[in-house]
Design a protein around this motif. Structure first.
Motif: not given
Length: 586
Positions: A116-119, A132-133, A168-169
């Motif tokens: 996932s990305v935040y920003g 972006r999940l 990240a997982v």
């Protein structure tokens, strides 16, 4: 130094390497200036890192200023063993000098379960794009360049400072080697990488086809093992590089982690079976051959764990096998080479190439080396290894053909020896029977001469067996000297000889040839200062008038020969002249 001290030193050294690889500085995340230069900008040592063990932190928790001091800045690549499924947060601070920049952050990872990305957030904390999940088990909605690994494209319209948070997982081993690129430069770099991948996969597929051809021609399990080892090696590399998920499993990416876990133990298993067969270990190193077989149940268990779970134990078992199996393979190749199996040298070279490629990847991940490639090095090592193994198999085929040729020559020599009288060099009774019957099958007119030496026993008794052997060898040479290419001479045993004339002349010419034989046999044989003399009696049977079978002709010639013996010796007789009816008419 004792063994215990050596082991302790190795453990301490390895612990130091692991500690050095994970050193992180609790400090302010540095600001990275965006640059459109080719090659991108590495974020190693310039990215904040926070491990969320429970996986419960939200973006609001992460952006809380009270947590800023919990972000560390690792000095090397962040590594994950694969024995946990913790969430890992990364903080990137970027500075754009110009306007309207199109950028891309690349993780170099292709098997993340969640990404996932935040920003990006501006200096006021405003998000310039929705989060972006992502779940990489679901086909990505991003452009094609996002298809083979986790990456994120973003646009910055104005100059200034910006912050992105990446989550990240994964429950598989990962090396987070982040970099930021100008989108255009990244696309150009990807074109070169795509060409490299195309060449590699083309070579690997060519090797697969080559192995199938060898399997079809030679029908040896060896080539089947190598085909399957190559196949699962390609699947492993394709899964690690993201190409499997992008091209073959685009609609079923949830299976990619399973393939990543299941393919390596299958690669190991068939590589071990290939090693055992190629090096002929049951012959050269039986104990090591049994050791490789002992790995097979463990490989099967690793595959079952990968398919059914728990995946952690599948990973642990596969890693243990990947360490233990090459050691046995190296030892086996060394033993086979030491014991004279020359193709083992090529096998050692091939195994060493792949080993050093894997070691290079590991050292690169530990930042001991600074190489510009990741799993691409392992892919290149695999290509070189399989190519060298093709040379090794060619060497083995050449050796096997050479040995088979030598064995064939020895077998032919043994067959000839089994059908040859060692004293005279003529055929023995077995050779006479085999070759005589074959000769009769291709003849329209033939004759069998049965020859018994006269006065041979006194030579043997008075002068010894060496003298008798000299007479027998000389008689054999003299008989052979008057025969043609389609004729056969044999010593049937003792002082009895036989001749089969494949193409007989008329009776008068045949009689003249027989008289010449009698004359030659009667010539003295020099031995130890003496002149040894023998004579011979010859019985003649003609094909087909006296019979069509070799045994029938020999019986007829034998009767004619004994007729000569009875009536004075040193002469010859045709079987047709010794029948009761012929004698009565005479």
């Amino acid at each position: 130094m004792s063994i215990r001290s050596c082991c302790l030193a190795l453990v301490l050294a390895w612990s130091w390497v692991l500690l050095a690889s994970a050193v992180a500085r609790a400090e302010v995340v540095p600001l990275v200036t965006l640059d459109a230069a080719p090659g991108g900008t590495s974020l190693v040592g310039r990215i904040g890192y926070l491990e969320d063990v429970q996986g419960s932190m939200s973006i609001a928790d992460i952006r809380n200023t009270s947590l800023d001091d919990r972000f560390a800045v690792p000095s090397s690549v962040v590594q994950q063993s694969g024995l946990d499924a913790h969430a890992r947060w990364f903080k990137v601070r970027l500075h754009q000098a110009g306007s309207n920049g199109n950028w891309l952050i690349d993780s170099s990872n292709s098997i993340l379960q969640h990404f996932s990305v935040y920003g990006p957030y501006d200096v006021n904390g405003t998000a310039l794009a929705p989060p972006r999940l992502g779940d990489l088990a679901v086909p990505s909605a991003q452009p094609a360049l996002d298809g083979d690994r986790a990456m994120y494209r973003f646009h910055l319209a104005q100059p200034g400072e910006y912050t992105l948070y990446l989550r990240a997982v994964s429950d598989l081993p990962q090396y987070y080697q982040w970099s930021v690129w100008d989108a255009v430069q990244f696309g150009q770099a990807e074109q070169g990488l795509s060409m490299y991948n195309g060449i590699c996969y083309g070579l690997l597929l060519g090797m697969l086809i080559y192995n199938l051809m060898l399997l079809a021609v030679f029908r040896e399990p060896l080539y089947g093992y190598h085909f399957l080892a190559c196949l699962f090696a390609i699947v492993t590399i394709a899964a690690l590089n993201g190409h499997l998920g992008r091209y073959l499993l685009a609609d079923a990416r949830a299976w990619v982690p399973t393939v990543v876990l299941a393919a390596p133990p299958l690669w190991i298993a068939f590589a071990a079976l290939f090693c055992r067969s190629f090096l002929e270990l049951p012959r050269y190193a039986p104990r090591l051959a049994r050791s490789l077989l002992a790995f097979m149940p463990l490989c099967g268990l690793a595959v079952l764990l990968a398919l059914l779970g728990p995946t952690r134990w599948a990973l642990v078992l596969t890693q243990a096998l990947s360490l233990a199996t090459p050691v046995v393979m190296f030892a086996a190749a060394g033993v086979a080479l030491q014991r004279g199996f020359r193709p083992a040298g090529w096998y050692l070279a091939a195994l060493a190439v792949l080993f050093f490629a894997a070691a290079g990847v590991a050292l690169n991940n530990f930042r001991v080396l600074d190489l510009p490639w990741h799993y691409d090095g392992l892919q290149f090592g695999l290509v070189v290894e399989i190519t060298v193994l093709v040379v090794a198999m060619g060497s083995r085929i050449h050796l096997v053909r050479k040995l088979n040729g030598e064995l064939g020559q020895k077998a032919e020599q043994l067959a000839r020896d089994a059908q040859t009288d060692p004293l005279t060099g003529l055929s023995n009774r077995s050779g006479w029977t085999q070759h005589g019957r074959r000769l009769l099958e291709t003849s329209t007119q033939a004759a069998v001469l049965l020859i018994d030496l006269d006065h041979f026993k006194p030579v043997n008794d008075q002068c010894g067996h060496a003298a008798g052997d000299k007479v027998l060898a000389t008689v054999g040479q003299r008989l052979q000297s008057v025969l043609g290419g389609r004729d056969l001479a044999a010593r049937l045993g003792g002082d009895e000889f036989a001749v089969l004339l494949g193409d007989t002349p008329d009776r008068a010419a045949l009689q003249a040839l027989v008289q010449r034989m009698i004359h030659l046999v009667a010539q003295p044989v020099p031995f130890d200062g003496k002149q040894l003399k023998v004579g011979c009696s010859i019985g003649i049977a003609r094909f087909p008038s006296d019979g069509r079978d070799l045994s029938v002709l020999m019986h007829a010639a034998d009767q004619a020969m004994y007729f000569v013996k009875k009536h004075g010796r040193g002469d010859s007789a045709f079987n047709e002249d010794t029948t009761p009816a012929t004698l009565a008419a005479a």
